[in-house]
Design a protein around this motif. Sequence first.
Motif, PDB file in Angstrom:
ATOM      1  N   SER A  82       0.827  -1.217   0.000  1.00 32.61           N
ATOM      2  CA  SER A  82       0.000   0.000   0.000  1.00 32.61           C
ATOM      3  C   SER A  82       0.856   1.259   0.000  1.00 32.61           C
ATOM      4  CB  SER A  82      -0.877  -0.007   1.259  1.00 32.61           C
ATOM      5  OG  SER A  82      -1.385   1.285   1.514  1.00 32.61           O
TER       6      SER A  82
ATOM      7  N   ASP B  52       2.490  -9.166   0.809  1.00 31.24           N
ATOM      8  CA  ASP B  52       1.590  -8.842  -0.294  1.00 31.24           C
ATOM      9  C   ASP B  52       1.350 -10.096  -1.130  1.00 31.24           C
ATOM     10  OD1 ASP B  52       0.276  -7.201  -2.527  1.00 31.24           O
ATOM     11  OD2 ASP B  52       0.909  -5.617  -1.151  1.00 31.24           O
TER      12      ASP B  52
ATOM     13  N   LYS C  81       4.794  -3.164  -6.284  1.00 33.83           N
ATOM     14  CA  LYS C  81       4.540  -2.106  -5.294  1.00 33.83           C
ATOM     15  C   LYS C  81       5.230  -2.440  -3.974  1.00 33.83           C
ATOM     16  CE  LYS C  81       0.274  -0.598  -4.735  1.00 33.83           C
ATOM     17  NZ  LYS C  81      -1.191  -0.744  -4.582  1.00 33.83           N
TER      18      LYS C  81
ATOM     19  N   ARG D   1      -6.419  -4.638  -0.427  1.00 40.87           N
ATOM     20  CA  ARG D   1      -7.545  -4.277  -1.286  1.00 40.87           C
ATOM     21  C   ARG D   1      -7.734  -5.392  -2.298  1.00 40.87           C
ATOM     22  NH1 ARG D   1      -9.867   0.482  -2.342  1.00 40.87           N
ATOM     23  NH2 ARG D   1      -8.158   1.808  -1.610  1.00 40.87           N
TER      24      ARG D   1
ATOM     25  N   GLU E 189     -16.789   3.767  -2.095  1.00 43.38           N
ATOM     26  CA  GLU E 189     -15.956   2.662  -1.620  1.00 43.38           C
ATOM     27  C   GLU E 189     -16.550   1.897  -0.438  1.00 43.38           C
ATOM     28  OE1 GLU E 189     -12.285   3.991   0.191  1.00 43.38           O
ATOM     29  OE2 GLU E 189     -11.311   2.077  -0.167  1.00 43.38           O
TER      30      GLU E 189
ATOM     31  N   LYS F 130     -17.362  -4.459  -1.643  1.00 48.61           N
ATOM     32  CA  LYS F 130     -16.013  -4.504  -1.067  1.00 48.61           C
ATOM     33  C   LYS F 130     -16.015  -5.495   0.102  1.00 48.61           C
ATOM     34  CE  LYS F 130     -12.240  -1.311   0.342  1.00 48.61           C
ATOM     35  NZ  LYS F 130     -11.127  -2.197   0.046  1.00 48.61           N
TER      36      LYS F 130
ATOM     37  N   ASN G 170     -11.123  -1.796   4.461  1.00 50.57           N
ATOM     38  CA  ASN G 170     -12.530  -1.394   4.374  1.00 50.57           C
ATOM     39  C   ASN G 170     -13.383  -2.482   3.739  1.00 50.57           C
ATOM     40  OD1 ASN G 170     -12.910   1.199   5.501  1.00 50.57           O
ATOM     41  ND2 ASN G 170     -11.630   2.055   3.863  1.00 50.57           N
TER      42      ASN G 170
ATOM     43  N   LEU H 233      -9.902   0.142  12.700  1.00 51.42           N
ATOM     44  CA  LEU H 233      -9.402   1.502  12.830  1.00 51.42           C
ATOM     45  C   LEU H 233      -9.697   2.333  11.592  1.00 51.42           C
ATOM     46  CD1 LEU H 233      -8.008   2.618  15.244  1.00 51.42           C
ATOM     47  CD2 LEU H 233      -5.828   2.239  14.124  1.00 51.42           C
TER      48      LEU H 233
ATOM     49  N   ARG I 269      -4.168  11.609  -0.259  1.00 48.48           N
ATOM     50  CA  ARG I 269      -5.030  10.444  -0.117  1.00 48.48           C
ATOM     51  C   ARG I 269      -6.001  10.664   1.043  1.00 48.48           C
ATOM     52  NH1 ARG I 269      -3.604   5.501  -2.255  1.00 48.48           N
ATOM     53  NH2 ARG I 269      -5.766   5.038  -1.707  1.00 48.48           N
TER      54      ARG I 269
END
Length: 432
Positions: free
Chosen positions: A11, A37, A44, A86, A109, A118, A147, A168, A306
């Motif tokens: 991320s 990941d 990334k 995600r 989202e 999601k 999320n 959180l 962001r």
Amino acid sequence: GIKIVTIGGGSSYTPELVEGFIKRYDSLPVRELWLVDIPEGEEKLNIVGNLAKRMVKKAGLPIEVHLTLDRREALKDADFVTTQFRVGLLAARAKDERIPLKYNVIGQETNGPGGLFKGLRTIPIILDIVKDLEELCPNAWLINFTNPAGMVTEAVLRHSNWKRIVGLCNVPISIQMGIAKLLEVEASRVHVDFAGLNHMVFGLNVYLDGKNITPDFLEKMTKHKSDTMKNIAAIDWEPDFIKALGAIPCGYHRYYYKQAEMLQNELEEAAEQGTRAEVVQQLEKELFELYKDEHLDIKPPQLEKRGGAYYSDAACSLIDSMYNDRRDIQPVNTINNGAIASIPDESAVEISSIITKEGPKPITIGDLPVAVRGLVQQIKSFERVAAEAAVTGNYHTALLAMTINPLLPSDKVAKQILDEMLEAHKEHLPQF
Ligand code: NAD
Ligand code: G6P
Ligand code: MN
Ligand code: MN
């Protein structure tokens, strides 16, 4: 030394987490940070992981940064596991936002159909992760950002045996910072009693140096231009509505109390610059170009574009307070246990809590104001039905979740959107 594992380590927010651990090293000596990941995120992960290594080196601290695609290897004996993944990446989010808009329904989202989908993609993965935790690090705490954080926390509490989870979000801390800015005082002098659900939280009382200033603050708030997270259009509230409400709504309440204006705004933005996911895809490219620069060894300020800016600071404070048993008050998503009377004891709520080494203890508020109680209960029902649909893969349960969401105009439109989204996302919905 403390072992931290971050799932979704690739991320763009990871440098903020690393900065948070560096800042707190004296009270929170992190020895190992494992960034995990999946193959799609490997590039990334490497870019952001190398930046993390440079940041630690610059700070001169003995924090080992490990990069891996092997979650189980990483989780062995972890103390804290943070999740920020995600499923389906931003391409899936773009569909969550675009498809509902075709039906004149909010595309977002974490709210409405986008939030439902999601959740349907994410919950099976988080339930797999907690199975790994039970086996590999049964004493760890899971700090979840992924999320929809409220629905995900609800799913873990109700559909697994894992109780050591805290959800959180940066919304409460951002509200507190916004209040301090308006009052022109240090954020530490402001205290807010938060209660509600994730992205459905209210500031019930505002205190300055311990004195309750809520009515005066609300008056002041209505005289200023709205400030909100970068991902939510800051359309001003009706001053008289805020005064009547007597509490501070969060940015996401605009999708409910200003649905018409927010929908209109989304339609315009989607046509002009693209939906938020599409804007973020571009922002992310720019961020990763910066992160690649081998001379960069700090968190670049561009990250503040962001919507989740500062969320890792909340994470590091939370972990620090748990590790040190500080018993300070922080707003988190945790099991209600009677703190809000009209929400079931075993459900997740977002609420000011005392943070201890045994987890957060939510502070009992009695009940929410009658004007908002019903909406909060409705969203909680939506989250519960959605979590059940995610676990069972039952079509009718998913349709029920979609239809009872307050952002849907009818059962018919709910079914149309559900069918189109099930098809669009099928590669990430093996349970259906
Ligand atoms: P992102 O698109 O950069 O994804 C982060 C990483 O997750 C990617 O590198 C991706 O490859 C990886 N990933 C995907 N599936 C995975 C899996 N099964 N296991 C491990 N890694 C996986 O996302 P982002 O914009 O950085 O946001 C990450 C998550 O955090 C999202 O769910 C977002 O909604 C959430 N978020 C929450 C808050 C909050 O307030 N709670 C704030 C910011 C972001
Ligand atoms: C914050 C929310 C997060 C959300 C983020 C989106 O307001 O608390 O839960 O993930 O915004 O930001 P983005 O930059 O991805 O649109
Ligand atoms: Mn169950
Ligand atoms: Mn959030």
